[in-house]
Design a protein around this motif. Structure first.
Motif, short mmCIF file in Angstrom:
data_model
loop_
_atom_site.label_atom_id
_atom_site.label_comp_id
_atom_site.label_asym_id
_atom_site.label_seq_id
_atom_site.Cartn_x
_atom_site.Cartn_y
_atom_site.Cartn_z
N ALA A 192 51.65 86.79 38.37
CA ALA A 192 52.03 85.24 38.76
C ALA A 192 51.12 85.12 39.99
N THR A 193 50.56 85.92 40.70
CA THR A 193 49.76 85.19 41.84
C THR A 193 48.28 85.28 41.47
N HIS A 194 47.90 85.80 40.34
CA HIS A 194 46.58 85.77 39.78
C HIS A 194 46.17 84.91 38.71
N ASP A 195 47.08 84.60 37.86
CA ASP A 195 46.67 83.80 36.64
C ASP A 195 46.87 82.49 37.06
N GLU A 196 45.85 81.86 37.62
CA GLU A 196 45.83 80.47 37.92
C GLU A 196 45.94 79.47 36.99
N ALA A 197 45.24 79.85 35.70
CA ALA A 197 45.13 78.90 34.53
C ALA A 197 46.32 79.04 34.04
N GLY A 198 47.12 80.34 33.87
CA GLY A 198 48.47 80.31 33.35
C GLY A 198 49.32 79.37 34.10
N ARG A 199 49.24 79.65 35.48
CA ARG A 199 50.35 78.90 36.26
C ARG A 199 50.06 77.35 36.26
N ALA A 200 48.96 76.88 36.03
CA ALA A 200 48.59 75.20 35.89
C ALA A 200 49.39 74.90 34.81
N LEU A 201 49.19 75.77 33.56
CA LEU A 201 49.92 75.11 32.34
C LEU A 201 51.28 75.37 32.29
N PHE A 202 51.74 76.40 32.90
CA PHE A 202 53.15 76.43 33.20
C PHE A 202 53.64 75.20 33.93
N ILE A 203 53.04 74.72 34.88
CA ILE A 203 53.51 73.79 35.99
C ILE A 203 53.48 72.40 35.13
N SER A 204 52.27 72.33 34.50
CA SER A 204 52.21 70.84 33.63
C SER A 204 53.26 70.73 32.57
N SER A 205 53.59 71.88 31.89
CA SER A 205 54.61 72.08 31.03
C SER A 205 55.78 71.74 31.49
N LEU A 206 56.32 72.36 32.62
CA LEU A 206 57.52 72.18 33.23
C LEU A 206 57.59 70.38 33.74
N PHE A 207 56.83 70.07 33.98
CA PHE A 207 56.81 68.58 34.23
C PHE A 207 57.15 67.75 33.11
N ASP A 208 56.41 68.23 31.86
CA ASP A 208 56.54 67.54 30.58
C ASP A 208 58.20 67.66 30.40
N ALA A 209 58.65 68.73 30.54
CA ALA A 209 60.02 69.21 29.97
C ALA A 209 60.95 68.23 30.95
N MET A 210 60.70 68.20 32.23
CA MET A 210 61.43 67.44 33.15
C MET A 210 61.47 65.93 32.69
N ALA A 211 60.31 65.38 32.45
CA ALA A 211 60.35 63.99 32.16
C ALA A 211 61.15 63.81 30.71
N GLY A 212 61.13 64.91 29.81
CA GLY A 212 61.64 64.50 28.52
C GLY A 212 63.21 64.71 28.64
N ALA A 213 63.73 65.40 29.59
CA ALA A 213 64.91 65.54 29.78
C ALA A 213 65.50 64.20 30.40
N MET A 214 64.78 63.63 31.54
CA MET A 214 65.42 62.44 32.10
C MET A 214 65.19 61.30 31.09
N ARG A 215 64.33 61.35 30.41
CA ARG A 215 64.22 60.16 29.27
C ARG A 215 64.97 60.27 27.97
N ALA A 216 65.70 61.24 27.79
CA ALA A 216 66.51 61.71 26.71
C ALA A 216 67.46 60.59 26.40
N PRO A 217 67.68 60.09 25.25
CA PRO A 217 68.58 59.25 24.89
C PRO A 217 70.14 59.55 25.14
N VAL A 218 70.99 58.81 25.55
CA VAL A 218 72.44 59.44 25.81
C VAL A 218 73.13 59.26 24.41
N SER A 219 73.72 60.35 23.82
CA SER A 219 74.19 60.41 22.64
C SER A 219 75.48 59.70 22.67
N PRO A 220 76.09 59.23 21.41
CA PRO A 220 77.48 58.43 21.47
C PRO A 220 78.47 59.75 21.90
N GLU A 221 78.22 60.99 21.74
CA GLU A 221 79.36 62.00 22.05
C GLU A 221 79.26 61.97 23.71
#
Length: 230
Positions: A192-221
């Motif tokens: 975790a403290t050494h893989d800087e490239a992996g951490r950068a990818l993880f953080i960028s993907s995390l932000f993508d996931a959060m943005a997608g969750a916030m924008r998700a359409p509200v279902s009829p249910e």
């Protein structure tokens, strides 16, 4: 993260009493992050902080619950100062309606904690507090009165104007839970403290996931469940 540490240490009170309080908080943060809140006793914390007087922690904080709140408030206050600057820079650049940019302004002061051992210690502590039934961390964070959090939340709500207010609040809470849990899980990796490239990818993907969750359409249910709840 260096900015966070600088802001925090600049606000520390000098003197023996302040030093004892700081040592107790640091020891508690470490132990809570490793074992969980309920697995750590006040005696454990006093011993780890080098306090022979077993009443030291009770004198400074009164209870374990107040100690947890003190640690969180202390760290979160420093982090929020950085967040305020990020939000101000965002609005100054005309990107206040850019959800991805808003989320980064709000949560990058947390993701940057992975840069140091001290930051990792707080991430682990916060994740343990998140999972503790006696400490509602998302509610504390959202209702804290911290300027950076409030301003960022306001921008999020404006950017998602079509979202029912109750759903918007639930999703904001989900963002806190997703971010802290994901960051704490990352710190468990051996590299975790050494893989800087992996951490950068993880953080960028995390932000993508959060943005997608916030924008998700509200279902009829979900709309039906919201209406049934009244």
């Amino acid at each position: 993260m260096s900015n966070v540490l600088h802001e925090q240490k600049a606000g520390e009170k000098p003197g023996r009493r302040g030093d004892t309080r700081r040592r107790l908080m640091q020891a508690a943060e470490q132990l809570f992050g490793e074992r969980g809140l309920h697995a750590v006793t006040l005696k454990d914390i006093n011993a780890a902080a080098g306090q022979r007087n077993e009443s030291a922690l009770h004198y400074h904080f009164g209870s374990k619950q107040r100690l947890v709140q003190a640690i969180f408030t202390d760290r979160a206050t420093a982090i929020d100062r950085v967040r305020v600057k990020r939000v101000e820079a965002l609005t100054g650049s005309g990107r206040e309606a850019d959800l991805n940019a808003i989320l980064r302004a709000m949560f990058e002061p947390l993701t940057e904690l992975l840069d140091t051992e001290e930051g990792v210690r707080f991430v682990r502590f916060a994740a343990q507090a998140l999972n503790d039934p006696d400490f509602d961390l998302p509610a504390v964070a959202i209702k804290s009165g911290f300027e950076g959090i409030n301003r960022a939340n306001g921008l999020i709500i404006a950017a998602l104007g079509d979202l029912p207010p109750e759903i918007a609040i639930q999703r904001q809470r989900l963002m806190v839970e997703m971010a802290l849990t994901s960051l704490a899980l990352w710190t468990r990796r051996k590299d975790a403290t050494h893989d800087e490239a992996g951490r950068a990818l993880f953080i960028s993907s995390l932000f993508d996931a959060m943005a997608g969750a916030m924008r998700a359409p509200v279902s009829p249910e979900t709309l039906a469940a919201l209406k049934a709840r009244g």
